[in-house]
Enzyme design. Structure first.
Site: not given
Length: 358
Positions: A28, A32, A41, A78, A155
């Site tokens: 990652r 963020r 973003r 993703d 998921y």
């Protein structure tokens, strides 16, 4: 190594070839914790727009490389792009993580699930890979990736994130044949997806088995590892992907590292709950090990970070089959200056372990 990037430490370590220092990248690493990411973003209406716009995905992929001396880039995307392309309706709720509008609730839904064409439904990913490779100009290698069949299935069946995995585990124990149908479809889709990423320019591949560690040992081998092994075999048997190194990472999977190494992968990711020394004993240097600094260490002082980096390097010891990384993804609250301190420590301290294999 044909068409090797100017900095090929990462690829050399995956092959067990000599390197001058331990290569390092960060799971990652585009995300963020970087203020420049947060600014980009804002340009996208939502997270999936960011992922599905090749120019924005490329920009975000390159941001950490402009700030830090990393040895590999990883595609910004993703793990749930495949289920989304299957029509499950992926969306992201603020503060709640990913969700699906159409979770798989019965066997009929699984039977009707289409296998997406990576060159049509997932074309935006391939366009991003091509654009990133062009912008990198062969300076460092680009990693492509996918979630594992089991992790995607959690998921798809649960409808989003879960702490108990009760819905999919009920299927596992009560309708195992139904779950196998889903995992087989996921496996086929992932093989095609990773083959397409390689054709687009990815120079290494990684499977993220984020939730394999929630399974019992028997269930892990049957419902997770078995399908990852099928993916590795398919990629290694294909003339277009057989030379592309593959990294497998099961979070909380330290007890199965020898079995993961048996799949034929080139490297195994190790989280912070397993010592690299123990991991190395378990895999007997058959594969490269990637990891395994606790991401929370990066909230400490630069001095403490250097100490923990030193401990991690010493834990692995001498040799060339180590890629330095965190034991899981970097946390959003991380100070970028602390990332720089970690990288400086790796650069400063790791060369001593490359002078001898004693």
């Amino acid at each position: 190594m044909p068409d090797a990037p100017k900095n090929d430490r990462f690829l050399r370590a995956l092959q067990g070839l000599p390197v001058d220092r331990t290569p390092v990248w960060i799971m990652r690493q585009a995300g963020r914790y970087l203020p420049e990411y947060r600014e980009t973003r804002k340009q996208a209406s939502d997270f999936m727009t960011l992922c599905s716009t090749p120019e924005l995905a490329c920009e975000v992929t390159l941001q950490p490389l402009q700030r830090f001396p990393l040895d590999a880039a990883i595609l910004f995307s993703d793990i749930l792009t495949i289920p989304d392309a299957m029509g499950l309706g992926l969306y992201f709720s603020e503060g709640e993580g990913p969700k699906f509008k159409h979770p798989l609730q019965d066997e009929n839904a699984i039977k009707q699930l289409p296998i997406p064409d990576p060159e049509s439904e997932l074309r935006y990913v391939m366009d991003a890979v091509k654009l990133i490779r062009r912008e990198l100009d062969n300076t460092i290698p680009l990693i492509g990736f996918s979630g594992s069949p089991w992790t995607l299935a959690t998921y798809m069946v649960e409808g989003g994130s879960t702490k108990t995995f009760s819905v999919i585990k009920k299927m596992l124990y009560q309708q195992p044949e139904c779950l196998h149908q889903l995992l087989e479809k996921n496996t086929t889709a992932i093989i095609r997806y990773l083959q397409a990423q390689t054709a687009a320019g990815a120079q290494a591949l990684m499977l993220f088995d984020t939730w394999g560690g929630v399974l019992t040992p028997t269930a892990y081998q049957t419902f997770s590892l078995n399908y990852m092994q099928q993916i590795v075999h398919a990629l290694k048997e294909n003339t277009d992907t057989r030379d592309t190194p593959i990294v497998l990472f099961t979070k909380n999977g330290g007890q199965w590292l020898n079995l993961i190494a048996d799949t034929g992968c080139d490297a195994v990711g190790v989280d912070w709950t397993t010592s690299l020394r123990i991991a190395r004993l378990r895999v007997q240097d058959r594969v490269t090990l990637q990891g395994n600094l606790d991401p929370s260490v990066l909230h400490a002082s630069p001095e403490a970070i250097q100490t923990e980096v030193a401990n991690t390097l010493a834990d692995y010891g001498y040799g060339h089959r180590h890629i330095f990384n965190l034991g899981h993804g970097i946390q959003p609250q991380t100070n970028p200056e602390h990332v720089a301190a970690m990288l400086e420590a790796v650069h400063q301290l790791s060369p001593q372990y490359k002078k001898s294999n004693a």
